[in-house]
Each structure stands twice: as structure tokens, then as C-alpha cells.
Design a protein around this motif. Structure first.
Motif, PDB file in Angstrom:
ATOM      1  N   VAL A   1      -2.963   0.724   8.583  1.00  0.00           N
ATOM      2  CA  VAL A   1      -2.263   1.362   9.703  1.00  0.00           C
ATOM      3  C   VAL A   1      -2.973   1.052  11.012  1.00  0.00           C
ATOM      4  CG1 VAL A   1      -1.558   3.558  10.722  1.00  0.00           C
ATOM      5  CG2 VAL A   1      -1.315   3.198   8.266  1.00  0.00           C
ATOM      6  N   GLY A   2      -4.309   1.118  10.985  1.00  0.00           N
ATOM      7  CA  GLY A   2      -5.070   0.833  12.195  1.00  0.00           C
ATOM      8  C   GLY A   2      -4.891  -0.592  12.686  1.00  0.00           C
ATOM      9  N   GLN A   3      -4.772  -1.533  11.758  1.00  0.00           N
ATOM     10  CA  GLN A   3      -4.553  -2.926  12.139  1.00  0.00           C
ATOM     11  C   GLN A   3      -3.139  -3.133  12.675  1.00  0.00           C
ATOM     12  OE1 GLN A   3      -5.638  -5.161   8.641  1.00  0.00           O
ATOM     13  NE2 GLN A   3      -7.795  -4.622   8.828  1.00  0.00           N
ATOM     14  N   LEU A   4      -2.151  -2.458  12.071  1.00  0.00           N
ATOM     15  CA  LEU A   4      -0.784  -2.548  12.579  1.00  0.00           C
ATOM     16  C   LEU A   4      -0.687  -1.934  13.976  1.00  0.00           C
ATOM     17  CD1 LEU A   4       1.457  -1.731   9.480  1.00  0.00           C
ATOM     18  CD2 LEU A   4       1.149  -3.943  10.593  1.00  0.00           C
TER      19      LEU A   4
ATOM     20  N   LEU B   1       0.810  -1.211   0.000  1.00  0.00           N
ATOM     21  CA  LEU B   1       0.000   0.000   0.000  1.00  0.00           C
ATOM     22  C   LEU B   1       0.848   1.268   0.000  1.00  0.00           C
ATOM     23  CD1 LEU B   1      -2.798  -1.119   2.452  1.00  0.00           C
ATOM     24  CD2 LEU B   1      -3.218  -0.147   0.188  1.00  0.00           C
ATOM     25  N   PHE B   2       1.905   1.291   0.804  1.00  0.00           N
ATOM     26  CA  PHE B   2       2.643   2.535   1.003  1.00  0.00           C
ATOM     27  C   PHE B   2       3.879   2.692   0.125  1.00  0.00           C
ATOM     28  CE2 PHE B   2       0.144   2.203   4.904  1.00  0.00           C
ATOM     29  CZ  PHE B   2      -0.398   3.479   4.934  1.00  0.00           C
TER      30      PHE B   2
ATOM     31  N   LEU C   1       8.195   1.591   7.414  1.00  0.00           N
ATOM     32  CA  LEU C   1       7.090   2.337   6.823  1.00  0.00           C
ATOM     33  C   LEU C   1       7.138   3.807   7.231  1.00  0.00           C
ATOM     34  CD1 LEU C   1       4.312  -0.320   7.454  1.00  0.00           C
ATOM     35  CD2 LEU C   1       5.174   0.365   5.206  1.00  0.00           C
ATOM     36  N   ALA C   2       7.478   4.057   8.497  1.00  0.00           N
ATOM     37  CA  ALA C   2       7.559   5.437   8.980  1.00  0.00           C
ATOM     38  C   ALA C   2       8.670   6.205   8.291  1.00  0.00           C
ATOM     39  CB  ALA C   2       7.769   5.442  10.491  1.00  0.00           C
ATOM     40  N   GLU C   3       9.776   5.525   8.037  1.00  0.00           N
ATOM     41  CA  GLU C   3      10.898   6.172   7.355  1.00  0.00           C
ATOM     42  C   GLU C   3      10.589   6.429   5.888  1.00  0.00           C
ATOM     43  OE1 GLU C   3      14.486   7.553   5.818  1.00  0.00           O
ATOM     44  OE2 GLU C   3      13.616   7.615   7.822  1.00  0.00           O
TER      45      GLU C   3
ATOM     46  N   ASP D   1       2.800   9.387   3.953  1.00  0.00           N
ATOM     47  CA  ASP D   1       1.399   9.015   4.175  1.00  0.00           C
ATOM     48  C   ASP D   1       1.258   8.122   5.400  1.00  0.00           C
ATOM     49  OD1 ASP D   1      -0.012  10.373   2.119  1.00  0.00           O
ATOM     50  OD2 ASP D   1       0.723   8.923   0.657  1.00  0.00           O
ATOM     51  N   PHE D   2       2.185   7.165   5.552  1.00  0.00           N
ATOM     52  CA  PHE D   2       2.119   6.295   6.721  1.00  0.00           C
ATOM     53  C   PHE D   2       2.270   7.112   7.998  1.00  0.00           C
ATOM     54  CE2 PHE D   2       3.975   3.780  10.088  1.00  0.00           C
ATOM     55  CZ  PHE D   2       3.148   2.671  10.127  1.00  0.00           C
ATOM     56  N   ARG D   3       3.245   8.013   8.038  1.00  0.00           N
ATOM     57  CA  ARG D   3       3.463   8.824   9.239  1.00  0.00           C
ATOM     58  C   ARG D   3       2.230   9.658   9.567  1.00  0.00           C
ATOM     59  NH1 ARG D   3       8.406   9.591   6.578  1.00  0.00           N
ATOM     60  NH2 ARG D   3       7.873  11.728   5.964  1.00  0.00           N
TER      61      ARG D   3
END
Length: 300
Positions: free
Chosen positions: A196-199, A175-176, A219-221, A225-227
Motif C-alpha cells: 500500500v505504501g508503495q502504491l 496480497l489483498f 482494491l479499495a472496493e 484491509d486495503f482501505r
């Protein structure tokens, strides 16, 4: 370029996200802070005003609404008080207007159970069940959103799971990091928030899971969008509904969706089997028939 070989050097932002996963106090405080920021003062009988320096509720306002001392609430947000009572959690959940999934997550963070996510392989029996559902797109995921099993229809509908190199087998990375995900999921934002909510829910339950921590840091790095979505504090439990997907042959199709849970142990998440169905929708049924014919022609 797809996201299969996507790698990311974990920087300070990625480290910070990972540290929040591993530290129950910081995770609890971060969740409370994020949810506090989403409550409009006027919605709970308070005056917003133009001179407010914080988004949402102030700490003292939330403490007042929950009926707890400001000092104790500050210690909760700062990770200096990590085991609030059931009564305090219920009061905070009411004040913040949390839904059932968010309440469960709040309780889980306060409980702070340790340990990694359970390892449950996709057994031959489970794979056989998925294959037997030949007319339904089906795939199965673990708590880290790795796709661990699928049937041919599900593999094709979800962007080519059965073909090494076509797409990342982890749904969050797909997705990301892979632009193709926005073709597969035309309503990309809800699907991204769902992932993201499931993670976040999994991270709250398994704060010591090294693979999960590494995934969130990556993902954050690598994804703004993820952040953005992570910082909103979204929590999602997988539930039934409808989803729109797009495939070059099947076209744009809206399908009913049902998750089936295969627990690894009592109260453990284990594997989730995702089943899609056309239901009574003739256009959706025709689209799945086209997809099935396409898959069959490629297998011959």
C-alpha cells in the motif's frame, strides 16, 4: 479460490480512493490529515485529555507547531492551497515527524507533476540477467506492482508466477484478494502495508495514471484491509532488509532482500528488481537448495 479472476464493481468508496489519486489538492490534504491523526499530542508537548474529539493533533495544533496560520493550513487540507513553499513543507514534515520516504512523498504531492507512470518493458537483456542469477530468487515489478519478469526460483517462491492461473501477477491484488498470500507471507501485515505504501508513493508521483487509479479503486472496493491501511497514510520506498516466506517444499525461510532500481528516465521509478539471498544463513541456503531441486525436477 485464488485471486486471478478477482473483479470488483467500483462503488462510492472505490471512486473516492481513485479521486484522491487524481486530484493533487485532495491527495495532499488527505495525506496531511492521515499523518496528523497519527501524532499523539503528548509526544509533541501537548495535553491529550479525555475530551478530545479528534484522533491525533487538531488542525490548529499542527499549524502552531509548524509556525503557519490556521487558515492557511485548513486551506491546504481542503485542497484550496496546493503549492506550499519549501519552508512550509519542511515545517510540516518536522511537526509531523515524517521520515525520509514520507517527506519525499509530501514534496511530490505539493509539486503535483502530471502524467502516467513511464512504460518500461522488461527487456531481453534484463530477463537474461534475471535468468543468470539462477541461485537467487529474483523478480521485477513496475510502479503499479505488476510483476513483469522473474527467474524460475523467484517465480516458485512467490507462489507460482510462471504458471498462468496460479496467482495474480500483480502483487497488490495477490496480497489483498488471494488467501494464499497469507501462506506465502507469514508476516502478512507488514507486506500488505509495504504494498500500500508503495502504491501511495506511485500515486503521488503519477496522479494521472489511469491504470494505477483503476487498481487503487478496485482494491479499495474489494478489500477492507486495503482501505484500513490506505487510510493510515502509510508511505514506503522499496529498500533492503529481511523477509520471511513460506513454501510447501522449502519450508519457512528468512532471506536477505535487496532492491535494484532500473530507471525509465532520470528521476523516474521504472522497474525494481527484487533479489533474495540466503547470505550466511545455512538453514536458508539449504531451503533454497531444496527449492532449486524442486524447480529443476518440475522442468525435466
Amino acid at each position: 479460490m485464488n485471486g486471478v479472476n478477482q473483479t470488483a464493481r467500483v462503488s462510492a468508496s472505490g471512486d473516492d480512493q481513485a479521486n484522491r489519486v487524481g486530484d493533487p489538492g485532495r491527495a495532499l490534504g488527505g495525506f496531511l490529515r492521515a499523518r496528523r491523526g497519527r501524532v499523539a499530542p503528548e509526544h509533541v508537548g501537548l495535553t491529550g485529555g479525555r475530551r478530545r474529539r479528534v484522533r491525533g493533533l487538531r488542525r490548529e495544533e499542527l499549524a502552531q507547531l509548524a509556525g503557519i496560520s490556521v487558515d492557511y493550513y485548513v486551506r491546504l487540507e481542503q485542497g484550496r492551497a496546493t503549492q506550499p513553499s519549501t519552508e512550509v513543507l519542511d515545517a510540516l514534515a518536522r511537526a509531523l515527524g515524517l521520515d525520509a520516504a514520507e517527506r519525499t512523498h509530501l514534496v511530490t504531492l505539493a509539486d503535483a507533476r502530471r502524467g502516467p507512470a513511464p512504460s518500461i518493458p522488461a527487456s531481453p537483456l534484463l530477463r537474461g540477467v534475471l535468468d543468470s542469477l539462477a541461485h537467487f530468487p529474483v523478480f521485477a515489478t513496475n510502479p503499479r506492482l505488476d510483476v513483469v519478469a522473474w527467474n524460475p526460483l523467484g517465480a516458485e517462491l512467490l507462489g507460482g508466477l510462471a504458471e498462468p492461473g496460479r496467482r495474480d501477477p500483480n502483487n497488490a491484488r495477490f496480497l489483498f484478494f488471494d488467501p494464499a498470500s497469507r501462506d506465502v507471507f507469514p508476516e502478512w501485515e507488514p507486506r500488505a502495508a509495504e504494498a500500500v505504501g508503495q502504491l501511495r508513493a506511485a500515486a503521488g508521483r503519477y496522479p494521472d495514471d489511469a491504470e494505477l487509479r483503476a487498481l487503487i479503486a478496485e482494491l479499495a472496493e474489494g478489500s477492507e484491509d486495503f482501505r484500513r491501511i490506505w487510510d493510515s497514510g502509510v508511505v514506503v520506498m522499496c529498500r533492503a532488509g529481511r523477509k520471511r516466506l513460506r513454501h510447501p517444499v522449502a519450508g519457512l525461510v528468512t532471506l536477505d532482500f535487496e532492491p535494484l532500481h532500473v530507471p525509465a528516465a532520470p528521476e523516474e521509478t521504472g522497474i525494481v528488481v527484487h533479489v533474495f539471498s540466503a547470505g550466511d544463513d545455512r538453514e536458508a541456503a539449504a531451503a533454497l537448495t531444496r527449492l532449486g531441486d524442486y524447480v529443476s525436477s518440475r522442468e525435466r
